[in-house]
Each structure stands twice: as C-alpha cells, then as structure tokens.
Design a protein around this motif. Structure first.
Motif, PDB file in Angstrom:
ATOM      1  N   LEU A 216      44.495  47.942  55.567  1.00  0.00           N
ATOM      2  CA  LEU A 216      45.142  48.608  54.429  1.00  0.00           C
ATOM      3  C   LEU A 216      44.154  48.673  53.276  1.00  0.00           C
ATOM      4  CD1 LEU A 216      48.822  47.304  54.128  1.00  0.00           C
ATOM      5  CD2 LEU A 216      48.061  49.640  54.529  1.00  0.00           C
ATOM      6  N   LYS A 217      43.973  49.872  52.742  1.00  0.00           N
ATOM      7  CA  LYS A 217      43.050  50.087  51.638  1.00  0.00           C
ATOM      8  C   LYS A 217      43.680  49.666  50.316  1.00  0.00           C
ATOM      9  CE  LYS A 217      38.944  51.551  50.532  1.00  0.00           C
ATOM     10  NZ  LYS A 217      37.754  50.849  51.082  1.00  0.00           N
TER      11      LYS A 217
ATOM     12  N   ASP B 258      40.657  44.888  49.976  1.00  0.00           N
ATOM     13  CA  ASP B 258      41.371  45.488  51.103  1.00  0.00           C
ATOM     14  C   ASP B 258      42.010  44.388  51.950  1.00  0.00           C
ATOM     15  OD1 ASP B 258      40.503  47.959  50.266  1.00  0.00           O
ATOM     16  OD2 ASP B 258      38.876  48.099  51.739  1.00  0.00           O
ATOM     17  N   SER B 259      43.031  44.762  52.734  1.00  0.00           N
ATOM     18  CA  SER B 259      43.647  43.827  53.684  1.00  0.00           C
ATOM     19  C   SER B 259      43.196  44.191  55.087  1.00  0.00           C
ATOM     20  CB  SER B 259      45.181  43.890  53.597  1.00  0.00           C
ATOM     21  OG  SER B 259      45.648  43.258  52.433  1.00  0.00           O
ATOM     22  N   TRP B 260      42.848  43.142  55.882  1.00  0.00           N
ATOM     23  CA  TRP B 260      42.273  43.413  57.198  1.00  0.00           C
ATOM     24  C   TRP B 260      42.562  42.260  58.145  1.00  0.00           C
ATOM     25  CZ3 TRP B 260      36.626  42.382  58.798  1.00  0.00           C
ATOM     26  CH2 TRP B 260      36.308  43.051  59.996  1.00  0.00           C
ATOM     27  N   VAL B 261      43.050  42.563  59.335  1.00  0.00           N
ATOM     28  CA  VAL B 261      43.161  41.594  60.434  1.00  0.00           C
ATOM     29  C   VAL B 261      42.568  42.250  61.670  1.00  0.00           C
ATOM     30  CG1 VAL B 261      45.122  40.273  59.562  1.00  0.00           C
ATOM     31  CG2 VAL B 261      45.547  42.334  60.891  1.00  0.00           C
TER      32      VAL B 261
ATOM     33  N   ASN C 232      49.591  49.946  46.610  1.00  0.00           N
ATOM     34  CA  ASN C 232      49.579  48.480  46.599  1.00  0.00           C
ATOM     35  C   ASN C 232      50.976  47.910  46.412  1.00  0.00           C
ATOM     36  OD1 ASN C 232      46.849  48.317  46.978  1.00  0.00           O
ATOM     37  ND2 ASN C 232      46.356  47.892  44.833  1.00  0.00           N
ATOM     38  N   LYS C 233      51.274  46.856  47.166  1.00  0.00           N
ATOM     39  CA  LYS C 233      52.549  46.167  47.009  1.00  0.00           C
ATOM     40  C   LYS C 233      52.473  45.156  45.878  1.00  0.00           C
ATOM     41  CE  LYS C 233      56.038  43.458  49.456  1.00  0.00           C
ATOM     42  NZ  LYS C 233      56.490  42.920  50.760  1.00  0.00           N
TER      43      LYS C 233
END
Length: 225
Positions: A198-199, A178-181, A205-206
C-alpha cells in the motif's frame, strides 16, 4: 341473648387472621403471574459460540505438509508488526524484537525451521547492513518481510534489486511510510504470489501520515517456489 365481650374479641381476631391470609395469598398469586418470564427468557443462557483457531490463528487448517503463516505490517509508528510461521511467533512487539523499517525473518523452505530474524532501520540506519544480510541469505531459505513506520527512505538501487531477485514486485517502488508484507526466496524464478503493498498517500491513508496496516495469511507447500 347477650354475647360476651370475650367471644366478640375472638371472632374479630379470627376474622382478621382469615382476611390477612386471603390478602397475602391473593398478592403472592398476582406477583407470581406478574414476574413469570417467557420460556425463551427463563431458559439457560445461550453458550458463546467459539470459532476454532488453527496454526497462526487461521480459521481453516492447512493441508497436510503445508506451512501455515500470518504476517502483519506495523500500524503507523504505534503498533509493531507480527510474523507467525507454523504457529511460531517469530517477530512481534511482545517479543521485543521488531523495529522501525524492515523486519525480516529467514525460514528453511523444506523443514519450516526458523534460521534467524533481524530488523533494519530504513529511516536513519545504514542500508549496507541490509544489503549484506540479503546477499548472505542461504539457498532454499524463505524470506518473510514486514514493514513498520518507514521502510523506504534508505532503500537504494542495490537493495531494491536484491528484493526483486527474491520475487518482489513492489520493492522498486517502496518509499517513505509505505506498507509492505512479502514472502520470497533465494534465486526465485518469477514473482512471488505472497506480497501486499500500500502506497503512502494522503488521499487513501487510514492513519494520519500512514496507510492501513496489511495482513497476509495462508498456507504454502514446502519449497513453494
């Protein structure tokens, strides 16, 4: 009356010179008309418009006594995350202090001074190192987090609760790639407004196997929570 041969040659030479001069003059005049540029093309080149950048690359300055920040998660497993606070690059691939998993920096919430930073391998590392780090966060510290590659495989209930206590809304569901900030704080009441998630999903997915990188930037007052 006979004209001498010398006079004829002189006249012929004069005729040739005059004819040549007229031809050259006509040609030069034509050429100048042909290559004459429109005024808008002949003018000096337009100067490149440069957008002024402020702290951490923001396009607008922060109000007085506010902190500028910009956090970017990693892109797949190729480009590492970056973390800027008050125009100081705390973590980045260039500084060679980022790693796969979770990248965390601690900042004094009153002065903006950097207290420390560390990367935790959440794929094959020991999650208890992360748990110990989170438990030792001093009071009044801001916690800046950026994911890279895989932030969730080694997460356990204790580490998720610690992040939730820092104000995260998504730590409980953080998973593989996952993407996380996130920006949180010790003993925060309520949830932080500074968080993006973003899961990892094949449908959205990009990148092949990873979601798009996340970029979060803005201004925050001292002791924002």
């Amino acid at each position: 009356m006979r004209v001498s041969a010398g006079v004829l040659r002189l006249l012929a030479l004069i005729f040739a010179i005059v004819t040549t001069w007229m031809f050259i003059r006509s040609y030069m005049s034509f050429s100048m008309k042909t290559i004459r540029l429109p005024r808008w093309l002949a003018a000096s080149p337009t100067k490149e418009i440069q957008v002024k950048k402020y702290k951490c690359g923001l396009i607008k300055p922060c109000p007085a006594n506010y902190f500028a920040f910009k956090i970017c998660s990693g892109a797949a497993n190729v480009v590492g995350p970056t973390m800027c606070f008050e125009d100081r690059m705390i973590m980045s691939p260039v500084k060679n202090n980022v790693g796969r998993g979770l990248n965390i920096a601690l900042v004094n919430g009153t002065t903006g001074a950097v207290l420390g930073q560390k990367a935790f391998d959440m794929y094959s590392g020991d999650v208890m190192h992360l748990v110990k780090f989170l438990k030792e966060i001093p009071g009044g510290a801001l916690v800046l987090v950026a994911s890279y590659d895989d932030p969730g495989t080694k997460m356990n209930d204790e580490s998720r609760k610690l992040f939730s206590d820092l104000g995260s809304s998504y730590a409980k569901q953080l998973g593989f790639r996952d993407s996380w900030v996130f920006i949180g704080a010790k003993d925060l009441r309520g949830k932080s407004p500074f968080e993006q998630f973003l899961k990892n999903s094949p449908d959205t997915n990009k990148y092949e196997g990873w979601p798009e990188l996340l970029e979060m930037e803005g201004c925050m007052p001292p002791k924002p929570f």
